[in-house]
Design a protein around this motif. Structure first.
Motif, short mmCIF file in Angstrom:
data_model
loop_
_atom_site.label_atom_id
_atom_site.label_comp_id
_atom_site.label_asym_id
_atom_site.label_seq_id
_atom_site.Cartn_x
_atom_site.Cartn_y
_atom_site.Cartn_z
N ARG A 145 -10.93 -42.58 17.28
CA ARG A 145 -9.55 -42.87 16.92
C ARG A 145 -9.32 -44.36 16.90
O ARG A 145 -9.99 -45.13 17.63
CB ARG A 145 -8.58 -42.17 17.88
N SER A 203 -5.86 -40.93 25.24
CA SER A 203 -6.49 -39.61 25.18
C SER A 203 -6.55 -39.04 26.58
O SER A 203 -6.37 -39.76 27.58
CB SER A 203 -7.90 -39.73 24.59
N ASP A 210 -6.76 -38.42 18.01
CA ASP A 210 -8.09 -38.17 18.56
C ASP A 210 -8.61 -36.84 18.02
O ASP A 210 -7.98 -35.80 18.20
CB ASP A 210 -7.98 -38.12 20.09
#
Length: 278
Positions: free
Chosen positions: A3, A81, A193
């Motif tokens: 990402r 994340s 993500d």
């Protein structure tokens, strides 16, 4: 695929009339866009590949009614994340934002994945809410029809974003969207993500919306697109039976991406709904 947040995406924040707020839930740092004001707090939870800024066109239209606070759900936008991506994880993040920003009896508004999160957060009973608005929640789950968009399709879109996409390419998948929303998706999709998207998509099949829905307390409103493949007529009928205190609002000429597919009536009906709840 890794990402990333593009510099051009960050520049979009200069045009958003909101302040970045940061909250921790354990090791996960969560980012939200706070539109301010003295109204009732409205915590907005976007969908599976929708960073907070993609809900700007909805949130900024509500600032005369409420104080919108749009969350970058973990694994999207500027939020970290996480180690896992269950509905319980997402709901815990939502509760951490409510607590961290000291929001008094907020409303929850969730779209798609966000609607499922709002339902679980409401059922937890860990915070007092004024009500919930669930917009086209995925009704897939064990023993049910699969979520209509495949994981391969989502990962293909993320791959396009990782190599560099533009609004014209986004428009091939989402031709009905306003141009600005196509542009924002092109610049911000790479912030999602792939592990978060894959885990959430798996959750659409393993976590049943109807485990939480019958227990979502009143007042709650379920908004759905008239043409949605996610909330079908059969799904609406089951939802009415499972939670008879809920109110239902149908958005004409809209599929799953309700606010993007038919923005004017969707936002008008949302405003009416929020007026009733505040």
């Amino acid at each position: 695929m890794a990402r990333s947040v593009l510099q051009s995406a960050l520049a979009d924040l200069a045009d958003v009339p909101a302040t970045s707020r940061w909250v921790r839930n354990g090791a996960v740092r969560l980012h939200a866009l706070d539109y301010g004001g003295d109204g009732v707090p409205l915590v907005v939870l976007p969908g599976i590949t929708s960073p907070a800024i993609t809900m700007d066109f909805v949130a900024r239209d509500l600032t005369d009614q409420v104080r919108p606070i749009v969350l970058d759900v973990r694994g999207r936008g500027l939020s970290d994340s996480g180690a896992s991506y269950t509905l319980d994880d997402y709901a815990a993040d939502t509760l951490a934002v409510i607590d961290g920003l000291r929001l008094d009896r907020p409303l929850l508004l969730g779209h798609s994945m966000g609607a499922r999160i709002a339902a679980v957060a409401a059922v937890s009973g860990q915070v007092e809410l004024r009500g919930t608005v669930l917009v086209d929640p995925p009704m897939s789950g064990p023993g049910r029809d699969p979520y209509p968009t495949t994981l391969a399709a989502f990962l293909g879109q993320l791959a396009e974003a990782a190599r560099g996409t533009d609004a014209d390419e986004v428009a091939r998948s989402w031709p009905r969207w306003p141009r600005r929303e196509q542009e924002l998706r092109a610049r911000w999709l790479s912030s999602c993500d792939p592990d978060a998207v894959a885990a959430t998509h798996a959750g659409f099949e393993t976590e049943d919306f109807f485990d939480a829905w019958p227990k979502v307390p009143a007042p709650t409103v379920l908004i759905h697109g008239a043409d949605s493949p996610v909330v079908t007529a059969a799904g609406v009928a089951e939802a009415r039976t499972a939670n008879p205190t809920a109110r239902f609002v149908e958005i004409p000429h809209a599929a799953h991406m309700v606010f993007w597919d038919n923005p004017t009536p969707a936002r008008t009906l949302l405003r009416q709904t929020l007026t009733d709840l505040t």
